[in-house]
Scaffold this active site. Structure first.
Site, PDB file in Angstrom:
ATOM      1  CD  GLU A  68      -3.082   0.896   0.860  1.00 31.42           C
ATOM      2  OE1 GLU A  68      -3.775  -0.161   1.218  1.00 31.42           O
ATOM      3  OE2 GLU A  68      -3.767   1.905   0.600  1.00 31.42           O
ATOM      4  N   GLY A  69       0.599   1.953  -1.122  1.00 33.77           N
ATOM      5  CA  GLY A  69       1.376   3.257  -0.891  1.00 33.77           C
ATOM      6  C   GLY A  69       0.417   4.525  -1.116  1.00 33.77           C
ATOM      7  N   GLY A  70       0.987   5.746  -1.187  1.00 37.28           N
ATOM      8  CA  GLY A  70       0.432   7.002  -1.478  1.00 37.28           C
ATOM      9  C   GLY A  70      -0.601   6.989  -2.437  1.00 37.28           C
TER      10      GLY A  70
ATOM     11  CB  SER B  41      -4.215  -1.312  -3.039  1.00 31.65           C
ATOM     12  OG  SER B  41      -4.892  -0.890  -1.788  1.00 31.65           O
TER      13      SER B  41
ATOM     14  CE  LYS C 161       3.006   2.062  -7.059  1.00 27.99           C
ATOM     15  NZ  LYS C 161       4.262   2.994  -7.264  1.00 27.99           N
TER      16      LYS C 161
ATOM     17  CG  ASP D 149       9.532   9.872  -3.089  1.00 28.92           C
ATOM     18  OD1 ASP D 149      10.213  10.300  -2.071  1.00 28.92           O
ATOM     19  OD2 ASP D 149       8.405   9.373  -3.052  1.00 28.92           O
TER      20      ASP D 149
HETATM   21  N1  LIG Z   1       7.082  -4.071  -8.876  1.00 28.10           N
HETATM   22  C1  LIG Z   1       6.567  -4.544  -7.734  1.00 28.10           C
HETATM   23  N2  LIG Z   1       7.076  -5.695  -7.392  1.00 28.10           N
HETATM   24  C2  LIG Z   1       6.932  -6.263  -6.127  1.00 28.10           C
HETATM   25  N3  LIG Z   1       6.408  -5.304  -5.054  1.00 28.10           N
HETATM   26  C3  LIG Z   1       5.754  -4.396  -5.315  1.00 28.10           C
HETATM   27  C4  LIG Z   1       6.246  -3.509  -6.594  1.00 28.10           C
HETATM   28  N4  LIG Z   1       5.516  -2.292  -6.543  1.00 28.10           N
HETATM   29  C5  LIG Z   1       5.292  -2.258  -5.386  1.00 28.10           C
HETATM   30  N5  LIG Z   1       5.383  -3.171  -4.541  1.00 28.10           N
HETATM   31  C6  LIG Z   1       5.064  -3.228  -3.412  1.00 28.10           C
HETATM   32  O1  LIG Z   1       3.949  -2.183  -2.731  1.00 28.10           O
HETATM   33  C7  LIG Z   1       4.376  -1.540  -1.880  1.00 28.10           C
HETATM   34  C8  LIG Z   1       3.790   0.048  -1.939  1.00 28.10           C
HETATM   35  O2  LIG Z   1       4.406   0.568  -3.298  1.00 28.10           O
HETATM   36  P1  LIG Z   1       4.155   1.963  -3.679  1.00 28.10           P
HETATM   37  O3  LIG Z   1       5.325   2.215  -5.011  1.00 28.10           O
HETATM   38  O4  LIG Z   1       2.708   2.225  -4.007  1.00 28.10           O
HETATM   39  O5  LIG Z   1       4.306   2.821  -2.319  1.00 28.10           O
HETATM   40  P2  LIG Z   1       5.640   3.505  -1.515  1.00 28.10           P
HETATM   41  O6  LIG Z   1       6.826   3.613  -2.266  1.00 28.10           O
HETATM   42  O7  LIG Z   1       5.774   2.279  -0.456  1.00 28.10           O
HETATM   43  O8  LIG Z   1       5.107   4.595  -0.734  1.00 28.10           O
HETATM   44  P3  LIG Z   1       5.043   5.900  -1.112  1.00 28.10           P
HETATM   45  O9  LIG Z   1       3.598   6.076  -2.350  1.00 28.10           O
HETATM   46  O10 LIG Z   1       4.817   6.913  -0.021  1.00 28.10           O
HETATM   47  O11 LIG Z   1       6.126   6.379  -2.108  1.00 28.10           O
HETATM   48  C9  LIG Z   1       6.051  -1.365  -1.782  1.00 28.10           C
HETATM   49  O12 LIG Z   1       6.761  -1.068  -0.590  1.00 28.10           O
HETATM   50  C10 LIG Z   1       6.279  -2.784  -2.191  1.00 28.10           C
HETATM   51  O13 LIG Z   1       6.309  -3.670  -1.033  1.00 28.10           O
END
Ligand SMILES: Nc1ncnc2c1ncn2[C@@H]1O[C@H](COP(=O)(O)OP(=O)(O)OP(=O)(O)O)[C@@H](O)[C@H]1O
Length: 394
Positions: A56-58, A61, A76, A174
């Site tokens: 989950e990120g900004g 999901s 994503k 970032d």
């Molecule tokens: N290509 C990928 N392969 C495997 N896991 C992934 C991949 N992309 C994202 N994830 C998982 O999803 C999580 C969330 O990713 P996301 O890029 O949405 O947010 P973030 O970088 O953790 O936070 P923010 O949005 O604050 O930068 C990641 O920390 C990772 O565990």
């Protein structure tokens, strides 16, 4: 069909359904992006089942799922109603559809159907550095010294490519532990290009509103909104020290003098004790000369004055011992505590304010940012965007 996308024909024996898209009008000239149907991605993730959720990120999901040829993908999904997210979605496609490097995450394609905005990437088996090496979460992965060296050099090479080989140069904006993903061999891939900026070649910097993650922000960028590649180099320096020390850049639970990793590194460097910052989890199984060298390169990358920070290709050469540096020339890095003092004591209110509305504040899952004081707590590693400050985005 009004799309301006050029699809990857010939690469697939059985490509996904393609849809005409309003995105083509928004991003003319975008190449090499496959459009997936919502139905296909729903099927791949078992209707976006919580059991397939991997993060989950900004942005929203992230789910794991098998796409058309049994290839595993990270899917994503942009949270509905996120205006900032749509902007980042478009930037992400614009930036990474055109670049390719072994240390950058690969975008397979996207889905734009009705309100759905979804990005599809190659799946990376070992998650992010934030979930494994740094941040204290449970992980069974052993990060040997050699693995850490590989990760540091790989990230540096990926950034050198973005800054020096891509035209116009790309500033990621970032770079942080949660945006470094690891494949099955623990090779690093830089991800999350939603905040990236293209710097016109004839400009020394661009003025833009500030976005990024506290703890990794270069002082000149945080305070004046002046963005150059040197802002990424600063963030890389912080990350480098995190990887060698195995700890997060900010840890409020530690005694005052150890809270901020950069401050700590500088104090220890001055006392010629920087080796004590190396991760104790290595049980002494590392090359002390190389580890100290890496920590000092971290200090060089985070110098307060941007001109004192080397280019990323020079950083690669320093890390691989092709280039030396004079450690006596290392001065005090730009420190987060100095930055916080400036923000709290001297910045006019409108300039120091962070707007919390969901449309312009991007925060990660359960992470909490104490934005009223800019005081970084133990989990303030979420991406954010300042608004109204340097609102001259290019
Ligand atoms: N290509 C990928 N392969 C495997 N896991 C992934 C991949 N992309 C994202 N994830 C998982 O999803 C999580 C969330 O990713 P996301 O890029 O949405 O947010 P973030 O970088 O953790 O936070 P923010 O949005 O604050 O930068 C990641 O920390 C990772 O565990």
């Amino acid at each position: 069909m009004t799309s301006c996308f050029s699809f990857l024909c010939g690469r697939r024996s059985n490509p996904p359904t393609r849809h005409s898209s309003e995105l083509g009008d928004e991003l003319p000239g975008v190449h090499n992006v496959v459009l997936y149907s919502y139905k296909e991605l729903r099927r791949a993730t078992n209707d976006f089942s919580p059991t397939n959720k991997i993060g989950e990120g900004g942005f929203g999901s992230v789910y794991k799922g098998k796409i058309w040829n049994e290839k595993m993908a990270a899917i994503k999904v942009l949270s509905p109603g996120s205006t900032q997210g749509v902007k980042e979605f478009l930037t992400e496609i614009q930036v990474i559809s055109d670049v390719q490097h072994e240390n950058l995450v690969k975008l397979y394609g996207c889905c734009v159907e009705g309100n759905h905005r979804i990005l599809v990437y190659n799946y990376l088996e070992n998650s992010s550095l934030a979930q494994t090496l740094i941040g204290g979460r449970h992980s069974s992965i052993q990060f040997s010294w050699q693995t850490r060296v590989k990760i540091c050099v790989g990230v540096a090479k990926g950034l050198a490519y973005l800054h020096e080989e891509v035209k116009p140069p790309v500033v990621h904006r970032d770079i942080k532990a949660s945006n470094i993903l690891l494949d099955k061999d623990l090779s690093p891939k830089i991800s999350d290009f939603g905040l990236a900026k293209l710097i016109p070649v004839d400009m020394t910097h661009v003025s833009t509103r500030v976005a990024g993650t506290i703890g990794y922000l270069a002082p000149e960028y945080a305070m004046k909104g002046q963005l150059t590649c040197k802002a990424d180099i600063y963030s890389f320096g912080v990350l480098l020290i995190e990887i060698v020390s195995g700890r997060c850049n900010t840890n409020s639970w530690l005694p005052a003098e150890e809270k901020y990793i950069l401050e700590r590194a500088w104090q220890l460097h001055e006392r010629r004790e920087i080796v004590s910052l190396v991760d104790t989890a290595l049980n002494g199984d590392f090359d002390p000369e190389q580890a100290c060298r890496f920590l000092k390169i971290g200090l060089i990358c985070t110098q307060d004055f941007p001109k004192l920070r080397p280019s990323m290709s020079t950083v690669v050469q320093m890390l691989t011992r092709e280039k030396d540096f004079d450690e006596n020339k290392i001065t005090k890095p730009g420190l987060i505590t100095d930055l916080m003092d400036l923000n709290i004591k001297s910045a006019p209110k409108t300039k120091a304010q962070i707007n919390h509305s969901p449309s312009n504040f991007v925060s990660s899952g359960s992470d909490n940012l104490d934005s009223s004081t800019l005081s970084p707590g133990p989990s303030s590693q979420a991406t954010f965007t300042f608004t109204e400050v340097y609102d001259r985005s290019v």
